[in-house]
Every structure is written in structure tokens, then in C-alpha cells.
Motif scaffolding. Structure first.
Motif, PDB file in Angstrom:
ATOM      1  N   MET A   1       0.836  -1.189   0.000  1.00 21.69           N
ATOM      2  CA  MET A   1       0.000   0.000   0.000  1.00 21.69           C
ATOM      3  C   MET A   1       0.874   1.243   0.000  1.00 21.69           C
ATOM      4  N   THR A   2       0.478   2.212  -0.760  1.00 23.31           N
ATOM      5  CA  THR A   2       1.227   3.465  -0.775  1.00 23.31           C
ATOM      6  C   THR A   2       0.820   4.304   0.424  1.00 23.31           C
ATOM      7  N   GLN A   3       1.638   5.275   0.737  1.00 20.33           N
ATOM      8  CA  GLN A   3       1.309   6.164   1.850  1.00 20.33           C
ATOM      9  C   GLN A   3       0.004   6.899   1.600  1.00 20.33           C
ATOM     10  N   ARG A   4      -0.261   7.263   0.351  1.00 20.12           N
ATOM     11  CA  ARG A   4      -1.507   7.971   0.020  1.00 20.12           C
ATOM     12  C   ARG A   4      -2.721   7.089   0.298  1.00 20.12           C
ATOM     13  N   VAL A   5      -2.644   5.817  -0.070  1.00 17.80           N
ATOM     14  CA  VAL A   5      -3.745   4.879   0.178  1.00 17.80           C
ATOM     15  C   VAL A   5      -3.910   4.654   1.676  1.00 17.80           C
ATOM     16  N   GLU A   6      -2.811   4.505   2.392  1.00 18.08           N
ATOM     17  CA  GLU A   6      -2.876   4.319   3.845  1.00 18.08           C
ATOM     18  C   GLU A   6      -3.485   5.537   4.517  1.00 18.08           C
ATOM     19  N   LEU A   7      -3.098   6.734   4.098  1.00 20.76           N
ATOM     20  CA  LEU A   7      -3.662   7.958   4.661  1.00 20.76           C
ATOM     21  C   LEU A   7      -5.158   8.040   4.373  1.00 20.76           C
ATOM     22  N   ALA A   8      -5.566   7.686   3.164  1.00 17.63           N
ATOM     23  CA  ALA A   8      -6.994   7.701   2.818  1.00 17.63           C
ATOM     24  C   ALA A   8      -7.765   6.724   3.704  1.00 17.63           C
ATOM     25  N   ALA A   9      -7.191   5.566   3.983  1.00 14.39           N
ATOM     26  CA  ALA A   9      -7.853   4.578   4.844  1.00 14.39           C
ATOM     27  C   ALA A   9      -8.002   5.124   6.263  1.00 14.39           C
ATOM     28  N   VAL A  10      -6.984   5.771   6.772  1.00 20.22           N
ATOM     29  CA  VAL A  10      -7.055   6.367   8.111  1.00 20.22           C
ATOM     30  C   VAL A  10      -8.121   7.461   8.141  1.00 20.22           C
ATOM     31  N   LEU A  11      -8.157   8.298   7.124  1.00 19.85           N
ATOM     32  CA  LEU A  11      -9.158   9.369   7.074  1.00 19.85           C
ATOM     33  C   LEU A  11     -10.573   8.791   7.006  1.00 19.85           C
ATOM     34  N   ASP A  12     -10.762   7.712   6.254  1.00 20.31           N
ATOM     35  CA  ASP A  12     -12.083   7.069   6.204  1.00 20.31           C
ATOM     36  C   ASP A  12     -12.462   6.503   7.564  1.00 20.31           C
ATOM     37  N   ARG A  13     -11.521   5.852   8.225  1.00 15.71           N
ATOM     38  CA  ARG A  13     -11.804   5.302   9.557  1.00 15.71           C
ATOM     39  C   ARG A  13     -12.174   6.414  10.545  1.00 15.71           C
ATOM     40  N   LEU A  14     -11.472   7.522  10.503  1.00 18.77           N
ATOM     41  CA  LEU A  14     -11.790   8.641  11.393  1.00 18.77           C
ATOM     42  C   LEU A  14     -13.174   9.217  11.078  1.00 18.77           C
ATOM     43  N   ALA A  15     -13.505   9.331   9.802  1.00 14.90           N
ATOM     44  CA  ALA A  15     -14.820   9.853   9.415  1.00 14.90           C
ATOM     45  C   ALA A  15     -15.929   8.921   9.881  1.00 14.90           C
ATOM     46  N   ILE A  16     -15.728   7.615   9.757  1.00 11.84           N
ATOM     47  CA  ILE A  16     -16.735   6.642  10.203  1.00 11.84           C
ATOM     48  C   ILE A  16     -16.838   6.653  11.715  1.00 11.84           C
ATOM     49  N   ASP A  17     -15.713   6.754  12.395  1.00 10.46           N
ATOM     50  CA  ASP A  17     -15.737   6.843  13.859  1.00 10.46           C
ATOM     51  C   ASP A  17     -16.534   8.063  14.304  1.00 10.46           C
ATOM     52  N   THR A  18     -16.340   9.189  13.631  1.00  9.98           N
ATOM     53  CA  THR A  18     -17.110  10.400  13.940  1.00  9.98           C
ATOM     54  C   THR A  18     -18.592  10.189  13.680  1.00  9.98           C
ATOM     55  N   LEU A  19     -18.930   9.506  12.596  1.00 10.22           N
ATOM     56  CA  LEU A  19     -20.327   9.211  12.273  1.00 10.22           C
ATOM     57  C   LEU A  19     -20.992   8.409  13.398  1.00 10.22           C
ATOM     58  N   ILE A  20     -20.299   7.398  13.905  1.00 14.09           N
ATOM     59  CA  ILE A  20     -20.859   6.556  14.974  1.00 14.09           C
ATOM     60  C   ILE A  20     -20.976   7.362  16.270  1.00 14.09           C
ATOM     61  N   THR A  21     -19.995   8.179  16.566  1.00 10.86           N
ATOM     62  CA  THR A  21     -20.075   9.042  17.748  1.00 10.86           C
ATOM     63  C   THR A  21     -21.232  10.025  17.619  1.00 10.86           C
ATOM     64  N   ASP A  22     -21.390  10.623  16.443  1.00 13.78           N
ATOM     65  CA  ASP A  22     -22.508  11.547  16.214  1.00 13.78           C
ATOM     66  C   ASP A  22     -23.853  10.846  16.375  1.00 13.78           C
ATOM     67  N   TYR A  23     -23.927   9.582  15.976  1.00  8.89           N
ATOM     68  CA  TYR A  23     -25.148   8.787  16.152  1.00  8.89           C
ATOM     69  C   TYR A  23     -25.502   8.696  17.649  1.00  8.89           C
ATOM     70  N   ALA A  24     -24.534   8.296  18.466  1.00 10.00           N
ATOM     71  CA  ALA A  24     -24.782   8.146  19.903  1.00 10.00           C
ATOM     72  C   ALA A  24     -25.181   9.478  20.538  1.00 10.00           C
ATOM     73  N   ILE A  25     -24.509  10.542  20.170  1.00 13.24           N
ATOM     74  CA  ILE A  25     -24.814  11.853  20.742  1.00 13.24           C
ATOM     75  C   ILE A  25     -26.201  12.328  20.315  1.00 13.24           C
ATOM     76  N   ALA A  26     -26.576  12.116  19.065  1.00 14.57           N
ATOM     77  CA  ALA A  26     -27.900  12.529  18.596  1.00 14.57           C
ATOM     78  C   ALA A  26     -28.995  11.806  19.377  1.00 14.57           C
ATOM     79  N   VAL A  27     -28.828  10.494  19.601  1.00 11.75           N
ATOM     80  CA  VAL A  27     -29.827   9.739  20.372  1.00 11.75           C
ATOM     81  C   VAL A  27     -29.857  10.230  21.812  1.00 11.75           C
ATOM     82  N   ASP A  28     -28.696  10.370  22.423  1.00  8.79           N
ATOM     83  CA  ASP A  28     -28.644  10.795  23.827  1.00  8.79           C
ATOM     84  C   ASP A  28     -29.208  12.191  24.034  1.00  8.79           C
TER      85      ASP A  28
END
Length: 166
Positions: A1-28
Motif C-alpha cells: 500500500m502506498t502512503q496515500r492509500v494508507e492515509l486515505a484509509a485512516v481518514l475514512d476510519r476517522l470519518a466513520i468513527d465520527t459518524l458513529i459518535t454523532d449517532y450516539a450523541i444525537a440519540v442521547d
């Protein structure tokens, strides 16, 4: 994997993590407009294992707003997030499946004690707790990652007694 692909994967994981956190906060927080905005068009949620409904997000958010009114305090803790990418071309239509465990202590609204200046602090312990696992399906949209589906798998629940109650 290139560094660009690895960085994109990390950014996607962070965006999804934020989505799940936003889900919990919206319900709460009872932010039902915010809850609906977390879903892609056609998004659905399934709360049947917790005594709820399975339906399009608009119907589910109305059901949640009504059924969670009895709790003045809700505090999701969503942990052990496992993200598995399906299609991932860094473009609209990419998919991911997320499994995450949760525990959710809640406090009934009727349990609030009157706040008098000389009274002891109110009992803030939860009256009700539940826990289980979420199975989220996410899709990349022009607006970023959004939920396509949420399935709740409630595994346990417990109602706490109060001193002086039978």
C-alpha cells in the motif's frame, strides 16, 4: 500500500468513527433532526431486539423521540468499533460495515428529585441500563459517510431498584 492509500484509509476510519459518535450523541441528546441527517437516502434502522421497530429512518426517529421521552438522561457508550470496508474506491458508493458494542445507562424523568438549596444532591444513578451490539452499514455519499442501516442487537437489560421501593 502506498502512503496515500494508507492515509486515505485512516481518514475514512476517522470519518466513520465520527459518524458513529454523532449517532450516539444525537440519540442521547434527542436531536432527531440530526439523527435523520446521519442517514443516507433510503436509510433504515432496526430496534426490534430492544422492543422497538424496523422502518425507514424518519419513522424510527419519530418512534425514538416518543419512546425515549421517559428518560431525562441517556448516555450511550459505544466501544470496540470494528470497521470492515466493502467497496472502497475513495468515491461515492464506497461501503463499510461497523460492529460496535454499547452500554446505555438511562435515568427516568419521574425520578428527578426537587432541587432545594439545603437538600442533599439528587440521586443520579441510572434507573435502567441496557447493552448489546450495533451493526452499522455505512455508505460514502456526496456529503461524506452516512448510515445506510443500523441494527440493534440488545443482549441484556437491567432495571435498578431504589431505596424504599419494593
Amino acid at each position: 500500500m502506498t502512503q496515500r492509500v494508507e492515509l486515505a484509509a485512516v481518514l475514512d476510519r476517522l470519518a466513520i468513527d465520527t459518524l458513529i459518535t454523532d449517532y450516539a450523541i444525537a440519540v442521547d441528546d434527542g436531536d432527531w433532526d440530526g439523527y435523520r441527517r446521519l442517514f443516507a437516502p433510503g436509510g433504515r434502522a432496526d430496534y426490534r431486539s430492544a422492543g422497538g421497530i424496523e422502518a425507514p429512518v424518519a419513522e424510527v426517529s419519530d418512534w425514538l423521540a416518543k419512546s425515549l421521552r421517559v428518560f431525562e438522561v441517556r448516555q450511550h457508550l459505544v466501544v470496540n468499533r470494528r470497521i470492515r470496508f466493502g467497496l472502497r474506491e475513495q468515491d461515492v458508493g464506497d461501503t463499510a460495515r461497523i460492529q460496535a458494542d454499547y452500554t446505555n445507562p438511562m435515568r427516568f424523568a419521574a425520578a428527578r428529585q426537587a432541587g432545594q438549596a439545603d437538600a442533599p444532591p439528587p440521586d443520579t444513578a441510572p434507573d435502567f441500563e441496557c447493552g448489546g451490539r450495533y451493526d452499522f452499514t455505512a455508505v460514502r455519499t456526496p456529503s461524506g459517510w452516512r448510515l445506510r442501516q443500523v441494527v440493534v442487537q440488545e443482549k441484556w437489560r437491567r432495571r435498578h431498584g431504589r431505596a424504599g421501593q419494593v
